[in-house]
Design a protein around this motif. Sequence first.
Motif, short mmCIF file in Angstrom:
data_model
loop_
_atom_site.label_atom_id
_atom_site.label_comp_id
_atom_site.label_asym_id
_atom_site.label_seq_id
_atom_site.Cartn_x
_atom_site.Cartn_y
_atom_site.Cartn_z
N LEU A 255 83.48 61.48 13.66
CA LEU A 255 84.17 62.26 12.64
C LEU A 255 85.50 62.75 13.19
N VAL A 256 86.54 62.62 12.37
CA VAL A 256 87.88 63.07 12.76
C VAL A 256 88.28 64.23 11.85
N TRP A 257 88.52 65.39 12.47
CA TRP A 257 88.88 66.59 11.73
C TRP A 257 90.37 66.85 11.84
N ARG A 258 91.00 67.24 10.72
CA ARG A 258 92.40 67.68 10.72
C ARG A 258 92.48 68.97 9.94
N PHE A 259 93.33 69.87 10.41
CA PHE A 259 93.46 71.17 9.77
C PHE A 259 94.92 71.42 9.43
N SER A 260 95.15 72.05 8.27
CA SER A 260 96.52 72.37 7.87
C SER A 260 96.49 73.64 7.03
N ARG A 261 97.66 74.14 6.71
CA ARG A 261 97.74 75.36 5.92
C ARG A 261 97.34 75.07 4.48
N SER A 262 96.58 75.98 3.94
CA SER A 262 96.04 75.81 2.61
C SER A 262 96.76 76.69 1.62
N SER A 263 96.88 76.22 0.39
CA SER A 263 97.39 77.09 -0.67
C SER A 263 96.20 77.83 -1.26
N GLY A 264 96.47 78.73 -2.17
CA GLY A 264 95.37 79.43 -2.83
C GLY A 264 95.19 80.84 -2.32
N PRO A 265 94.02 81.43 -2.56
CA PRO A 265 93.80 82.83 -2.24
C PRO A 265 93.88 83.10 -0.74
N GLY A 266 94.29 84.30 -0.40
CA GLY A 266 94.34 84.67 1.01
C GLY A 266 95.52 85.53 1.36
N GLY A 267 96.48 85.66 0.47
CA GLY A 267 97.63 86.53 0.74
C GLY A 267 98.41 86.06 1.94
N GLN A 268 98.81 86.99 2.80
CA GLN A 268 99.61 86.64 3.98
C GLN A 268 98.80 85.82 4.98
N HIS A 269 97.49 85.94 4.92
CA HIS A 269 96.60 85.20 5.82
C HIS A 269 96.82 83.69 5.67
N VAL A 270 97.08 83.25 4.43
CA VAL A 270 97.26 81.84 4.15
C VAL A 270 98.46 81.26 4.88
N ASN A 271 99.48 82.07 5.09
CA ASN A 271 100.70 81.58 5.72
C ASN A 271 100.58 81.41 7.23
N THR A 272 99.52 81.93 7.81
CA THR A 272 99.41 81.91 9.27
C THR A 272 98.24 81.11 9.80
N SER A 273 97.30 80.73 8.95
CA SER A 273 96.11 80.06 9.49
C SER A 273 95.92 78.69 8.85
N ASP A 274 95.37 77.78 9.62
CA ASP A 274 95.12 76.41 9.16
C ASP A 274 93.69 76.33 8.62
N THR A 275 93.55 76.58 7.32
CA THR A 275 92.21 76.61 6.74
C THR A 275 91.85 75.37 5.95
N ARG A 276 92.82 74.59 5.51
CA ARG A 276 92.49 73.35 4.80
C ARG A 276 91.94 72.35 5.80
N VAL A 277 90.88 71.65 5.38
CA VAL A 277 90.20 70.72 6.27
C VAL A 277 90.24 69.32 5.68
N GLU A 278 90.55 68.34 6.51
CA GLU A 278 90.45 66.93 6.14
C GLU A 278 89.47 66.29 7.12
N LEU A 279 88.43 65.70 6.58
CA LEU A 279 87.41 65.05 7.40
C LEU A 279 87.47 63.55 7.13
N SER A 280 87.69 62.77 8.20
CA SER A 280 87.78 61.31 8.06
C SER A 280 86.63 60.66 8.81
N PHE A 281 86.16 59.55 8.24
CA PHE A 281 85.06 58.80 8.84
C PHE A 281 85.38 57.32 8.69
N ASP A 282 85.38 56.58 9.81
CA ASP A 282 85.70 55.16 9.79
C ASP A 282 84.45 54.38 9.41
N LEU A 283 84.36 54.08 8.13
CA LEU A 283 83.19 53.39 7.60
C LEU A 283 83.15 51.93 8.04
N GLY A 284 84.30 51.33 8.24
CA GLY A 284 84.37 49.93 8.63
C GLY A 284 83.90 49.65 10.04
#
Length: 142
Positions: A18-47
């Motif tokens: 499993l390959v995890w990537r994190f980035s800044r998320s939009s949405g609820p969180g106020g100022q917290h959103v601008n400083t933390s990487d809460t969006r998650v992308e999970l990749s899996f090489d099925l091939g």
Amino acid sequence: MSAPHVIRGSVVLPEAELVWRFSRSSGPGGQHVNTSDTRVELSFDLGRTEALPEVWKRRALERLAGRLTGGVITVRAAEHRSQWRNREAAAVRLTALLAEATAPPPKPRRPTRVPRGINERRLREKKQRSQTKRGRSPGGWE
């Protein structure tokens, strides 16, 4: 993530694949959103995975062909404020997607006929309903 990602039965997604990537998320969180990487992308090489039986792998590659990029499937999660909960959501989403894609095809439907008695009863009830409605019209009172 500590819990194993069970697809079905004893088949588990290995954490090493499993390959995890994190980035800044939009949405609820106020100022917290601008400083933390809460969006998650999970990749899996099925091939290239060796974790799935060959039959399941072929089935999943065929069914998920529209979602794959070079044999890799990616799932995103950004609905929670914490990275941990988004990681859990992405893992659950990926395992559900793979479980559905690797499921065996349904049994073919055996064609059956409608019994004659059911058809006759339906026609009899239609005729009775028609008589009821015809009796409501003001036709024969003159």
